[in-house]
Design a protein around this motif. Structure first.
Motif, mmCIF file in Angstrom:
data_model
loop_
_atom_site.group_PDB
_atom_site.id
_atom_site.type_symbol
_atom_site.label_atom_id
_atom_site.label_comp_id
_atom_site.label_asym_id
_atom_site.label_seq_id
_atom_site.Cartn_x
_atom_site.Cartn_y
_atom_site.Cartn_z
ATOM 1 N N ALA A 253 0.826 -1.209 0.000
ATOM 2 C CA ALA A 253 0.000 0.000 0.000
ATOM 3 C C ALA A 253 0.862 1.261 0.000
ATOM 4 C CB ALA A 253 -0.935 -0.007 1.203
ATOM 5 N N ALA A 254 1.953 1.253 0.759
ATOM 6 C CA ALA A 254 2.852 2.409 0.792
ATOM 7 C C ALA A 254 3.486 2.629 -0.580
ATOM 8 C CB ALA A 254 3.928 2.200 1.852
ATOM 9 N N ARG A 255 3.874 1.540 -1.227
ATOM 10 C CA ARG A 255 4.452 1.648 -2.563
ATOM 11 C C ARG A 255 3.420 2.182 -3.555
ATOM 12 N NH1 ARG A 255 5.951 -3.202 -2.962
ATOM 13 N NH2 ARG A 255 4.324 -4.013 -4.313
ATOM 14 N N GLU A 256 2.171 1.768 -3.393
ATOM 15 C CA GLU A 256 1.119 2.221 -4.298
ATOM 16 C C GLU A 256 0.912 3.730 -4.191
ATOM 17 O OE1 GLU A 256 -3.400 0.940 -5.595
ATOM 18 O OE2 GLU A 256 -2.633 0.327 -3.646
ATOM 19 N N VAL A 257 0.929 4.259 -2.979
ATOM 20 C CA VAL A 257 0.781 5.707 -2.791
ATOM 21 C C VAL A 257 1.956 6.439 -3.434
ATOM 22 C CG1 VAL A 257 0.737 7.566 -1.074
ATOM 23 C CG2 VAL A 257 -0.641 5.498 -0.723
ATOM 24 N N ALA A 258 3.174 5.942 -3.196
ATOM 25 C CA ALA A 258 4.365 6.576 -3.771
ATOM 26 C C ALA A 258 4.310 6.544 -5.297
ATOM 27 C CB ALA A 258 5.624 5.883 -3.265
ATOM 28 N N LEU A 259 3.868 5.432 -5.871
ATOM 29 C CA LEU A 259 3.784 5.321 -7.318
ATOM 30 C C LEU A 259 2.727 6.257 -7.893
ATOM 31 C CD1 LEU A 259 4.247 1.486 -7.617
ATOM 32 C CD2 LEU A 259 5.537 3.158 -8.952
ATOM 33 N N ALA A 260 1.593 6.375 -7.204
ATOM 34 C CA ALA A 260 0.548 7.288 -7.677
ATOM 35 C C ALA A 260 1.074 8.710 -7.752
ATOM 36 C CB ALA A 260 -0.664 7.206 -6.765
ATOM 37 N N ARG A 261 1.826 9.117 -6.754
ATOM 38 C CA ARG A 261 2.379 10.470 -6.758
ATOM 39 C C ARG A 261 3.456 10.623 -7.830
ATOM 40 N NH1 ARG A 261 2.112 10.649 -0.143
ATOM 41 N NH2 ARG A 261 -0.009 11.512 -0.037
ATOM 42 N N TRP A 262 4.232 9.573 -8.058
ATOM 43 C CA TRP A 262 5.254 9.598 -9.112
ATOM 44 C C TRP A 262 4.601 9.690 -10.488
ATOM 45 C CZ3 TRP A 262 6.492 5.304 -12.507
ATOM 46 C CH2 TRP A 262 7.629 5.508 -13.290
#
Length: 298
Positions: free
Chosen positions: A59-68
């Motif tokens: 989930a943390a990676r998903e948030v970071a990817l969405a922002r990227w």
């Protein structure tokens, strides 16, 4: 209390705690979908996503990817700003997202264009992990409590065979950031024509053929799009994955993932038991050649 009901109750409990932590009011939250994750619409219009246990890192990676992706002008779901996320509650991760405008499932052509844009991006500066086509499959097999022991034994053995085949995957296109679960339902089109990527939790670095295989499976395993639609997909992307020497390996893994998902759903909703038994019969060669008439499960 049914398994489905208990799953929703646990997700709502996590949502209540996480909402207070984030300063977002979860009272009256509407359940949108209860599948791999639980999706809720808050009265404020925020979408809350509650994972199953053990998915905080994803989930943390998903948030970071969405922002990227947003920073790179790739149209995808947008993380809600100015809140700390994910929030972990009893092992579940809760994340917050902008609600999409009215939208519909994308076409194969739109999937091709979206994937081409994603795959062309340079690798991000943060670690997004490597693609794991087998993530959670062993756990889903063990939790498939509506199956006979012999069926689960067959699934464990089949998983081991697929892992060995994947370890010897032939060379293909250069690795890149892949979506990881790029079936048509995870690409939607809004009323103003914007094409949006959804469900980024499996985004990682890996072979782009993995993403392309999802549409090929939809065409040639499930028969849910025509050969002509698939041809437009391949031409728009610029590559036909079915002509690659490693295609059958990725196809078989994708089909097995779909089967394990059906087993997980049947364990919580026994009304779907017929679907998991159909899929197993197909994989064992008992239902003739593809395409097979598989009914989608949540």
């Amino acid at each position: 209390m049914t398994d489905t009901t208990s799953t929703e109750v646990a997700a709502r409990d996590a949502l209540d705690v996480a909402g207070r932590h984030a300063g977002l009011d979860p009272v009256g939250a509407e359940l949108i979908r209860l599948g791999e994750n639980a999706l809720f619409r808050l009265q404020s219009g925020v979408i809350a996503r509650v994972t199953r246990t053990g998915q905080f890192a994803a989930a943390a990676r998903e948030v970071a990817l969405a922002r990227w992706l947003e920073a790179n002008d790739v149209s995808a779901v947008r993380a809600w700003p100015d809140v700390e996320q994910p929030v972990e509650v009893d092992g579940r991760a809760v994340t917050w997202w902008w609600e999409l405008p009215p939208h519909k499932e994308g076409t194969a052509l739109q999937v091709a264009v979206a994937l081409r844009r994603l795959h062309d991006l340079p690798l991000p500066s943060f670690d997004v992990g490597r693609l794991d086509p087998f993530v959670r499959l062993a756990d889903r097999i063990e939790r498939a409590t509506t199956l006979e022991d012999e069926d689960r034994l067959w699934m464990r053995r089949h998983l081991a065979v697929l892992e060995a085949r994947y370890a010897n995957l032939p060379d293909g296109l250069p690795e890149c950031v892949v979506h990881g679960d790029a079936w048509i339902g995870n690409v939607v089109s809004t009323g103003d024509g914007e094409v949006v990527l959804l469900d980024l939790e499996r985004c990682s670095v890996g072979p782009p053929e993995w993403d392309l295989t999802s549409t090929a499976v939809r065409a040639f395993t499930m028969g849910r799009i025509t050969a002509e639609e698939y041809d437009r997909f391949a031409r728009a992307y610029g590559y036909d994955v079915t002509a690659w020497a490693g295609f059958e390996v990725l196809r078989d893994i994708r089909e097995f993932r779909m089967t394990c998902m059906a087993a997980q759903v049947a364990a919580e909703n026994p009304a779907r038991q017929d679907e998991i038994m159909l899929r197993l019969a197909c994989l064992r060669g008992e239902r003739g050649p593809r395409p097979w008439s598989w009914t989608p499960v949540p």
